[in-house]
Design a protein around this motif. Sequence first.
Motif, short mmCIF file in Angstrom:
data_model
loop_
_atom_site.label_atom_id
_atom_site.label_comp_id
_atom_site.label_asym_id
_atom_site.label_seq_id
_atom_site.Cartn_x
_atom_site.Cartn_y
_atom_site.Cartn_z
N LEU A 1 0.86 -1.18 0.00
CA LEU A 1 0.00 0.00 0.00
C LEU A 1 0.89 1.22 0.00
O LEU A 1 1.77 1.36 0.85
CB LEU A 1 -0.89 -0.01 1.25
N LYS A 2 0.70 2.10 -0.98
CA LYS A 2 1.55 3.28 -1.09
C LYS A 2 0.68 4.53 -1.23
O LYS A 2 -0.18 4.60 -2.10
CB LYS A 2 2.47 3.16 -2.30
N VAL A 3 0.91 5.50 -0.35
CA VAL A 3 0.21 6.77 -0.44
C VAL A 3 0.97 7.63 -1.44
O VAL A 3 2.14 7.96 -1.24
CB VAL A 3 0.12 7.47 0.94
N LEU A 4 0.31 7.99 -2.53
CA LEU A 4 0.96 8.76 -3.59
C LEU A 4 0.91 10.26 -3.32
O LEU A 4 1.81 10.99 -3.74
CB LEU A 4 0.30 8.46 -4.93
N GLY A 5 -0.11 10.72 -2.65
CA GLY A 5 -0.22 12.14 -2.37
C GLY A 5 -1.51 12.45 -1.64
O GLY A 5 -2.41 11.62 -1.57
N ALA A 6 -1.55 13.63 -1.07
CA ALA A 6 -2.75 14.07 -0.36
C ALA A 6 -2.81 15.58 -0.40
O ALA A 6 -1.78 16.26 -0.48
CB ALA A 6 -2.71 13.58 1.09
N THR A 7 -4.02 16.09 -0.37
CA THR A 7 -4.20 17.53 -0.32
C THR A 7 -5.43 17.85 0.53
O THR A 7 -6.39 17.10 0.54
CB THR A 7 -4.35 18.14 -1.73
N ARG B 1 -9.66 15.75 3.46
CA ARG B 1 -8.52 15.58 2.56
C ARG B 1 -8.91 14.68 1.39
O ARG B 1 -9.79 13.83 1.52
CB ARG B 1 -7.35 14.93 3.29
N ILE B 2 -8.21 14.88 0.29
CA ILE B 2 -8.28 13.97 -0.85
C ILE B 2 -6.94 13.24 -0.87
O ILE B 2 -5.88 13.88 -0.87
CB ILE B 2 -8.50 14.72 -2.19
N VAL B 3 -7.00 11.91 -0.91
CA VAL B 3 -5.78 11.11 -0.81
C VAL B 3 -5.73 10.15 -1.99
O VAL B 3 -6.73 9.50 -2.33
CB VAL B 3 -5.75 10.31 0.51
N VAL C 1 -5.20 2.70 -8.53
CA VAL C 1 -5.05 3.95 -7.79
C VAL C 1 -6.43 4.34 -7.29
O VAL C 1 -7.37 4.48 -8.07
CB VAL C 1 -4.45 5.07 -8.67
N LEU C 2 -6.54 4.50 -5.97
CA LEU C 2 -7.80 4.88 -5.36
C LEU C 2 -7.74 6.35 -4.99
O LEU C 2 -6.76 6.82 -4.41
CB LEU C 2 -8.04 4.07 -4.08
N VAL C 3 -8.78 7.07 -5.36
CA VAL C 3 -8.94 8.46 -4.94
C VAL C 3 -9.92 8.43 -3.77
O VAL C 3 -11.08 8.07 -3.95
CB VAL C 3 -9.46 9.35 -6.09
N LEU C 4 -9.42 8.77 -2.58
CA LEU C 4 -10.22 8.66 -1.38
C LEU C 4 -10.53 10.03 -0.82
O LEU C 4 -9.69 10.91 -0.79
CB LEU C 4 -9.47 7.85 -0.31
N GLY C 5 -11.77 10.17 -0.34
CA GLY C 5 -12.16 11.36 0.40
C GLY C 5 -12.11 11.00 1.88
O GLY C 5 -12.81 10.10 2.32
N SER D 1 -15.15 9.49 8.36
CA SER D 1 -15.29 8.44 7.36
C SER D 1 -14.23 8.56 6.27
O SER D 1 -13.57 9.58 6.12
CB SER D 1 -16.68 8.51 6.72
N VAL D 2 -14.11 7.45 5.52
CA VAL D 2 -13.26 7.39 4.33
C VAL D 2 -14.13 6.84 3.21
O VAL D 2 -14.73 5.78 3.36
CB VAL D 2 -12.03 6.48 4.56
N GLN D 3 -14.21 7.57 2.08
CA GLN D 3 -15.03 7.13 0.96
C GLN D 3 -14.19 7.07 -0.30
O GLN D 3 -13.33 7.92 -0.53
CB GLN D 3 -16.19 8.09 0.74
N THR D 4 -14.45 6.05 -1.11
CA THR D 4 -13.78 5.92 -2.40
C THR D 4 -14.48 6.85 -3.38
O THR D 4 -15.68 6.71 -3.65
CB THR D 4 -13.84 4.48 -2.91
#
Length: 138
Positions: A66-72, A79-81, A89-93, A98-101
């Motif tokens: 599992l690798k975190v590519l970036g977050a803002t 945050r968007i991760v 590649v998952l774009v997570l809110g 909570s965490v949502q895909t």
Amino acid sequence: MSRVCALLLPFLSAAAHAQSTTPATSELGSGFGQMLFGLAVVIAILFATLWAIKRLTAPRGGSVPLKVLGATAVGPRERIVLVELAGKVLVLGVTQSSVQTLHVLDAGELPAATPQPPTGLDFSAWLKQSVERRKHGS
């Protein structure tokens, strides 16, 4: 001369008494051995504790890369991760509760990051520029 002897007499008797009560070399050696044994026990306990800490803090579960590519940040606690997992590649809110895909795409679909030119001057360039201005300004 008798005064000097009278002044030194307490010191001489204390030295003679100290010589008669000094421990034998075997006692000194056993004391040194006890000290080394105690040191070895403390070092063994230290290594056992470090081993236990390493063993207990090892990650559980499968070895999923599992690798975190970036977050803002998009808000004070939101945050968007971007997370890469098994070729996707998952774009997570991510919010406080909570965490949502938000989106899923293949790793190959992700556009390559282009290096951004620096928006400001670095310190060495700023210093060089200010020195040049000073030279030409004087």
